[in-house]
Write a protein that holds these residues in place. Structure first.
Motif, PDB file in Angstrom:
ATOM      1  N   THR A  13       7.779   2.299  47.872  1.00 56.83           N
ATOM      2  CA  THR A  13       7.234   3.930  46.723  1.00 56.83           C
ATOM      3  C   THR A  13       7.656   3.223  45.278  1.00 56.83           C
ATOM      4  O   THR A  13       7.085   4.516  45.161  1.00 56.83           O
ATOM      5  CB  THR A  13       8.125   4.705  47.626  1.00 56.83           C
TER       6      THR A  13
ATOM      7  N   LEU B 284       9.541   8.686  52.936  1.00 59.19           N
ATOM      8  CA  LEU B 284       9.637   7.421  53.657  1.00 59.19           C
ATOM      9  C   LEU B 284      11.329   6.468  53.601  1.00 59.19           C
ATOM     10  O   LEU B 284      11.764   6.208  54.210  1.00 59.19           O
ATOM     11  CB  LEU B 284       8.843   6.120  53.048  1.00 59.19           C
TER      12      LEU B 284
ATOM     13  N   LEU C 211       8.605   7.949  60.616  1.00 62.77           N
ATOM     14  CA  LEU C 211       8.458   6.237  59.793  1.00 62.77           C
ATOM     15  C   LEU C 211       7.334   6.309  60.302  1.00 62.77           C
ATOM     16  O   LEU C 211       5.835   5.914  59.474  1.00 62.77           O
ATOM     17  CB  LEU C 211       9.971   5.564  59.594  1.00 62.77           C
TER      18      LEU C 211
ATOM     19  N   THR D 228       3.993   5.657  57.902  1.00 68.19           N
ATOM     20  CA  THR D 228       3.085   4.553  57.180  1.00 68.19           C
ATOM     21  C   THR D 228       1.728   4.489  57.550  1.00 68.19           C
ATOM     22  O   THR D 228       1.261   3.978  55.718  1.00 68.19           O
ATOM     23  CB  THR D 228       4.015   3.782  58.181  1.00 68.19           C
TER      24      THR D 228
ATOM     25  N   SER E  82       7.863  -1.674  57.048  1.00 69.75           N
ATOM     26  CA  SER E  82       7.927  -0.843  58.440  1.00 69.75           C
ATOM     27  C   SER E  82       8.095  -2.733  59.905  1.00 69.75           C
ATOM     28  O   SER E  82       8.952  -1.802  61.018  1.00 69.75           O
ATOM     29  CB  SER E  82       6.406  -0.967  58.441  1.00 69.75           C
TER      30      SER E  82
ATOM     31  N   TYR F  59       0.854   6.334  54.154  1.00 72.13           N
ATOM     32  CA  TYR F  59       0.845   5.295  52.816  1.00 72.13           C
ATOM     33  C   TYR F  59      -0.094   4.897  52.792  1.00 72.13           C
ATOM     34  O   TYR F  59      -0.436   4.223  51.917  1.00 72.13           O
ATOM     35  CB  TYR F  59       2.669   5.004  53.294  1.00 72.13           C
TER      36      TYR F  59
ATOM     37  N   THR G  53      11.381  -0.483  50.826  1.00 70.44           N
ATOM     38  CA  THR G  53      10.437   1.312  50.754  1.00 70.44           C
ATOM     39  C   THR G  53      10.668   2.165  49.873  1.00 70.44           C
ATOM     40  O   THR G  53       9.723   2.473  49.014  1.00 70.44           O
ATOM     41  CB  THR G  53      10.999   2.159  51.269  1.00 70.44           C
TER      42      THR G  53
END
Length: 398
Positions: free
Chosen positions: A389, A281, A318, A322, A222, A325, A385
């Motif tokens: 993930t 993502l 995004l 996030t 990020s 996430y 990412t």
């Protein structure tokens, strides 16, 4: 209760809309103003870095004040910070040819505006957790629209004129936001199960970092991806002039990109449900890199327009993804510190460090070299990412 929620929603629209007019004017054209006063790109990078790091350092202290003093509510903190913005803007206007005044004023305004943003969230969440079904996305969506509109209009206004014109826009917008916040007076319902919530203490930031290395990787991703996005906006003036454009084209490109985020943010949950949060993502990271490649290859405005349109899939996806996430991989006890760290890495630390580096590269080797560097950052962020993930697949959470 529904009637109260609607009143709060539309009052929130007024606060966010007026706020983001000034926010957009500052971050889209503040660099143009300082460069017009003789500041180098390297110095601009340092100034931008300071303006983005200071809120990260000051946020815990400011939050501590609101916890220590009951009368210093989030609403009143917004009013105090708004007064700082207005006063700094007035001084900048009075001494508009003095470079150090412009620099100090820019930092003060940028820091105060960045500190205001979390308090909007706190104000709305305080009603949400008490059963008032407010729609935070409504106000935030209007904020993005106001940002885009301000960026678009200022591009036309500034063409051939002194960029100091952004300062009265900032002062006027924050004055309207001050009034809308001052009149925001709605009773807070009693908080049910308050004792139960008090028993659940959030874990420390270090405990989160130790327990979820995949979350750490996403924070770094990020910081790189959102940092690249913010720095691109700061130095977009060089990309635009490189293809023969002026402030008018700069305003159109920045506004179009911001407008593309408006439908993306509310649609993100549905898209993530259809394709999986992890896939979304990863795809978003790829689009970040693709946008920069298009800017590097651009010989005219066509590819810049394409890069602006696909911001729908980059920042537009995004930023909310996030948040989802963090909600997915962290436990309820980890949410407060986890969400805060994700915000600080993406919106403060990443942009600050990259601004410092990119500014030096632009002075040293030009905007093309800077874009190559940012493409590299976006690729690294995308790889992170993919790694962060991968655990979601193993846990069958997609």
């Amino acid at each position: 209760m529904k009637q109260l929620a609607r009143k709060i929603d539309w009052h929130h629209v007024a606060m966010q809309g007026t706020f983001f007019i000034g926010f957009g004017a500052l971050w889209s054209y503040g660099s143009v103003l300082m460069l017009s006063r003789g500041l180098s790109n390297s110095a601009l990078g340092i100034i931008t870095c300071i303006a983005q790091l200071l809120p990260m350092l000051m946020q815990p202290m400011v939050a501590g004040l609101t916890e220590k003093y009951e009368r210093l509510t989030p609403r009143r903190m917004i009013l105090v910070l708004g007064a700082v913005v207005f006063a700094a803007a007035v001084v900048m206007l009075c001494l508009s040819q003095v470079l150090w005044v412009i620099i100090v004023g820019f930092i003060l305004v940028a820091v105060a505006l960045n500190l205001i943003l979390p308090f909007f969230n706190i104000m709305m969440v305080s009603y949400l957790i008490r059963g008032v079904e407010v729609n935070f996305g409504l106000g935030r969506g209007f904020g993005s629209g106001a940002y885009a509109l301000a960026t678009f209009v200022m591009g036309f206004v500034l063409e051939g004129r002194d960029p100091i014109l952004i300062v009265p826009v900032i002062a006027g917008s924050i004055a309207l936001q001050f009034v809308s916040t001052l009149t925001f007076r709605y009773p807070l319902p009693e908080l049910e199960a308050q004792e139960a919530q008090a028993e659940e203490q959030p874990l420390s930031r270090m405990e989160i970092l130790k327990s979820r290395p995949d979350f750490v990787l996403m924070m770094l991703a990020s910081a790189l991806l959102i940092g690249v996005h913010n720095v691109t906006n700061v130095y977009m003036v060089h990309v635009v002039t490189g293809v023969g454009g002026t402030e008018r084209l700069l305003g159109i490109i920045l506004a179009l990109a911001a407008f593309m985020e408006m439908p993306a943010m509310p649609l993100m949950p549905k898209i993530a449900k259809r394709f999986g949060l992890g896939r979304l993502l990863r795809f978003s990271g790829v689009i970040f890199a693709l946008r920069l490649v298009l800017m590097l290859l651009a010989k005219d405005s066509v590819l810049l327009y394409v890069a602006a349109v696909i911001q729908f899939f980059s920042t537009g996806m995004l930023l909310p993804a996030t948040v989802y996430y963090a909600a997915r991989v962290l436990s309820p006890k980890q949410q407060t510190n986890g969400q805060s760290m994700m915000h600080l890495f993406g919106n403060c630390l990443g942009p600050a460090v990259l601004s410092l580096i990119v500014g030096a590269i632009v002075d040293w080797r030009g905007i093309s070299a800077a874009l190559l560097f940012m493409i590299g950052c976006a690729v690294v962020g995308t790889v992170l990412t993919f790694i962060s993930t991968s655990k979601m697949k193993k846990e069958a959470r997609e």
